[in-house]
Design a protein around this motif. Structure first.
Motif, short mmCIF file in Angstrom:
data_model
loop_
_atom_site.label_atom_id
_atom_site.label_comp_id
_atom_site.label_asym_id
_atom_site.label_seq_id
_atom_site.Cartn_x
_atom_site.Cartn_y
_atom_site.Cartn_z
N LEU A 104 27.43 44.81 -21.47
CA LEU A 104 28.36 45.39 -22.44
C LEU A 104 28.48 46.90 -22.26
O LEU A 104 29.56 47.47 -22.46
CB LEU A 104 27.91 45.06 -23.86
N ASP A 105 27.40 47.55 -21.88
CA ASP A 105 27.49 48.98 -21.63
C ASP A 105 28.40 49.28 -20.45
O ASP A 105 29.23 50.20 -20.50
CB ASP A 105 26.09 49.55 -21.38
N GLU A 106 28.28 48.50 -19.40
CA GLU A 106 29.10 48.73 -18.21
C GLU A 106 30.58 48.52 -18.50
O GLU A 106 31.42 49.32 -18.09
CB GLU A 106 28.65 47.81 -17.08
N VAL A 107 30.93 47.47 -19.23
CA VAL A 107 32.34 47.16 -19.47
C VAL A 107 32.97 48.13 -20.47
O VAL A 107 34.19 48.25 -20.54
CB VAL A 107 32.49 45.70 -19.95
N SER A 108 32.15 48.85 -21.24
CA SER A 108 32.70 49.72 -22.28
C SER A 108 32.45 51.20 -22.03
O SER A 108 32.64 52.03 -22.93
CB SER A 108 32.08 49.34 -23.63
N ARG A 109 32.07 51.57 -20.83
CA ARG A 109 31.74 52.97 -20.54
C ARG A 109 32.89 53.92 -20.87
O ARG A 109 32.67 55.05 -21.33
CB ARG A 109 31.36 53.12 -19.07
N ALA A 110 34.11 53.50 -20.63
CA ALA A 110 35.27 54.38 -20.82
C ALA A 110 35.51 54.72 -22.29
O ALA A 110 36.20 55.70 -22.59
CB ALA A 110 36.53 53.73 -20.24
N TRP A 111 34.95 53.95 -23.19
CA TRP A 111 35.15 54.24 -24.62
C TRP A 111 33.83 54.29 -25.39
O TRP A 111 33.72 53.81 -26.51
CB TRP A 111 36.12 53.25 -25.27
N GLY A 112 32.82 54.90 -24.75
CA GLY A 112 31.60 55.24 -25.46
C GLY A 112 30.38 54.44 -25.09
O GLY A 112 29.26 54.82 -25.42
N GLY A 113 30.56 53.30 -24.40
CA GLY A 113 29.43 52.51 -23.96
C GLY A 113 28.80 51.70 -25.08
O GLY A 113 29.27 51.68 -26.23
N PHE A 114 27.74 51.00 -24.71
CA PHE A 114 27.03 50.14 -25.66
C PHE A 114 25.53 50.40 -25.55
O PHE A 114 25.00 50.54 -24.45
CB PHE A 114 27.33 48.67 -25.38
N GLU A 115 24.86 50.41 -26.69
CA GLU A 115 23.40 50.54 -26.72
C GLU A 115 22.91 49.77 -27.94
O GLU A 115 23.43 49.94 -29.05
CB GLU A 115 23.00 52.02 -26.81
N GLY A 116 21.92 48.91 -27.74
CA GLY A 116 21.47 48.04 -28.81
C GLY A 116 20.98 48.77 -30.04
O GLY A 116 21.18 48.32 -31.17
N ASN A 117 20.35 49.93 -29.86
CA ASN A 117 19.84 50.67 -31.01
C ASN A 117 20.96 51.35 -31.78
O ASN A 117 20.93 51.39 -33.02
CB ASN A 117 18.80 51.68 -30.54
#
Length: 407
Positions: A104-117
Motif C-alpha cells: 500500500l505504501d508503494e502504490v500510494s507514494r504520489a499522494w502521501g504513502g501508507f504507514e500502519g501507525n
C-alpha cells in the motif's frame, strides 16, 4: 497546563454510578470498535486462518496489552492508558501484515504513502463511527500512548505516525510534549511490549507449526552467522560478532535449550509455554528494573521518564525476531504468495480509485464524495482497502476482477 484526560471534542458527563475513569472508557471504546474485531482475520506472521493455534493481529494485540498493562503498572503508569495503547496499536495495519503495508505504501507514494501507525491514528480519530469528526474521541493521554512514531513522513525514514491531513488532531494530541520526537513513557512501554510479544510469541508459533528448528543453529556455525547477519541488517545495530555470542548464550539458556528437541508432544508443549512465559517475564523485569534504577520508586507517567531497556535484553529480543524472520517469513516457497498479496492490494487500490464512489463500501462512499480534492479522495480509497481483513481483500479482488489474479 495540558489536561491528559481531555477529549478532542468535549462530551457531556456520562456518570452511571460506576465511577469509571476516562481511560477505562477509552479501553471500552477500543474493545468494542469495528476495527478491533477485524484484527481477528488479519495476518500477524502466519496468514490469518491458516491454523487454529497461530496468532492473528487480534490475539497479538491482546497479548501486547497484557504485557504493557503489567509493565506500566510496575512503573506507576495509569494501567488503562497503556492497556489502550496495546489494544489499539495495530488498528491501522492492512491485510497481509507488513507485506500488505509495503504494497500500500508503494502504490500510494504520489499522494502521501501508507504507514500502519499513521493509519492507526486515522482510525482512532477519524474512521471509527463513534463521535462525528473525532472517531472514537479518545483522551489525549490514550492517543499519545499509541504514537510509536510521533512525526510526519521524512526523507530517508520509513516509519512515521501522521498523514498531512491528520495534523490538526495530531498537534492537539502532542500538546505538552517536551519536544517533537519524544514519545511519552506509555508509548515506550507499548512499543517494548510489542517487541516482546512479537519476538517471543512468533518463535512459539514457528516451533509449534514446525517451521522453526533450533537444532541446526546449535550444530552449524555458518547457519548462526547467517542468522546474525539477518538480525544486524533488519533488527539491530550491534555487530554480527556480538550477536553471535549472544545467540550461543540464548540457545544454551536452560529454558530455551530443551526446545532444540521440540516434537509437538504434550511435554514439549509444556516446555515451550514455560519458555514463552519465562522470556516474557525477563524482558519485562529488565526494563522495569533499569528504569526504576534511574528514576526511583515513585509513579512515572507521560513525560516523567523514558523507558530504559538494557542492551542484553534488546539483543535477545532482536535475535528472536530474526529467528521468526529467517525461518517463518522468509521460508522457501512463500514468495509467490507474498507477490500475490501485493498484487491483490495494488489492484484493489487502482480499481476502486477508478470506480469510486459506486464500488466503494457504504461507509466510505460518502467520505469520498465529501473529500475536497483528488488526493483526499484517493486517501479514502486507501482507507477502505486498509480496513479489509485478509479474506475480505481476496473476496473484493475476485468481485472487482471477475475472479482473475489481476485486472
Amino acid at each position: 497546563m495540558v489536561d491528559p484526560s481531555e477529549r478532542f471534542i468535549p462530551e457531556p458527563s456520562k456518570d452511571t454510578g460506576f465511577g469509571r475513569s476516562p481511560y477505562e472508557r477509552d479501553r471500552a471504546r477500543v474493545l468494542h470498535s469495528a476495527g478491533f474485531r477485524r484484527l481477528a482475520a488479519k495476518t500477524q506472521v502466519h496468514t490469518a486462518g491458516s491454523g487454529d493455534f497461530l496468532r492473528t493481529r487480534l490475539t497479538h494485540s491482546l497479548e501486547v496489552a497484557q504485557i504493557a498493562r503489567e509493565t506500566g503498572a510496575r512503573l506507576g503508569c495509569d494501567a488503562d492508558v497503556v492497556d489502550v495503547a496495546g489494544l489499539a496499536h495495530d488498528l491501522g495495519h492492512p491485510p497481509f501484515g507488513h507485506n500488505g503495508e509495503d504494497a500500500l505504501d508503494e502504490v500510494s507514494r504520489a499522494w502521501g504513502g501508507f504507514e500502519g501507525n499513521a493509519q492507526t491514528l486515522r482510525v482512532l480519530t477519524r474512521l471509527e463511527a463513534k463521535v462525528e469528526g473525532a472517531g472514537l474521541n479518545l483522551t489525549r493521554a490514550s492517543l499519545d500512548a499509541t504514537c510509536k512514531y510521533p512525526w510526519p513522513r521524512r526523507d530517508g525514514t520509513r516509519k512515521f505516525g501522521v498523514y498531512a491531513d491528520d495534523r490538526p488532531v495530531f498537534d492537539w494530541v502532542r500538546l505538552g510534549a517536551p519536544d517533537d520526537d519524544r514519545r511519552c513513557l506509555e508509548a515506550q512501554v507499548m512499543d517494548w511490549s510489542d517487541d516482546v510479544a512479537y519476538s517471543v510469541h512468533d518463535v512459539e508459533d514457528g516451533l509449534y507449526s514446525g517451521f522453526i528448528e533450533l537444532r541446526p543453529l546449535l550444530l552449524d556455525a555458518d547457519e548462526r552467522a547467517a542468522l546474525c547477519a539477518d538480525v544486524a541488517q533488519v533488527y539491530s545495530s550491534e555487530s554480527p560478532a556480538l550477536l553471535n555470542e549472544a545467540l550461543i548464550e540464548l540457545l544454551a539458556d536452560p529454558v530455551v535449550a530443551p526446545l532444540a528437541g521440540y516434537d509437538g508432544s504434550f511435554r514439549a508443549q509444556q516446555a515451550l509455554k514455560r519458555c514463552t512465559s519465562v522470556l516474557t517475564g525477563r524482558f519485562v523485569a529488565a526494563a522495569v528494573d533499569a528504569t526504576r534504577e534511574k528514576y526511583g520508586d515513585g509513579p512515572l507517567r507521560r513525560y516523567d521518564a523514558d523507558l530504559i531497556v538494557p542492551q542484553a535484553a534488546r539483543i535477545r529480543c532482536a535475535l528472536l525476531k530474526g529467528i521468526a524472520l529467517r525461518y517463518v517469513m522468509r521460508r522457501r516457497g512463500m514468495e509467490p504468495w507474498y507477490a500475490q498479496q501485493r498484487e491483490i492490494l495494488t489492484d484493489l487500490v487502482r480499481l476502486l480509485a477508478d470506480r469510486a464512489p459506486d464500488e466503494l463500501d457504504p461507509v466510505f462512499a460518502p467520505l469520498w464524495r465529501e473529500a475536497p480534492d483528488d488526493t483526499a479522495r484517493r486517501r479514502v480509497v486507501l482507507d477502505q482497502v486498509a480496513s479489509l481483513t485478509d479474506p475480505a481483500a481476496q473476496s473484493w479482488h475476485q468481485h472487482l476482477t471477475g475472479g482473475s489474479a489481476s485486472a
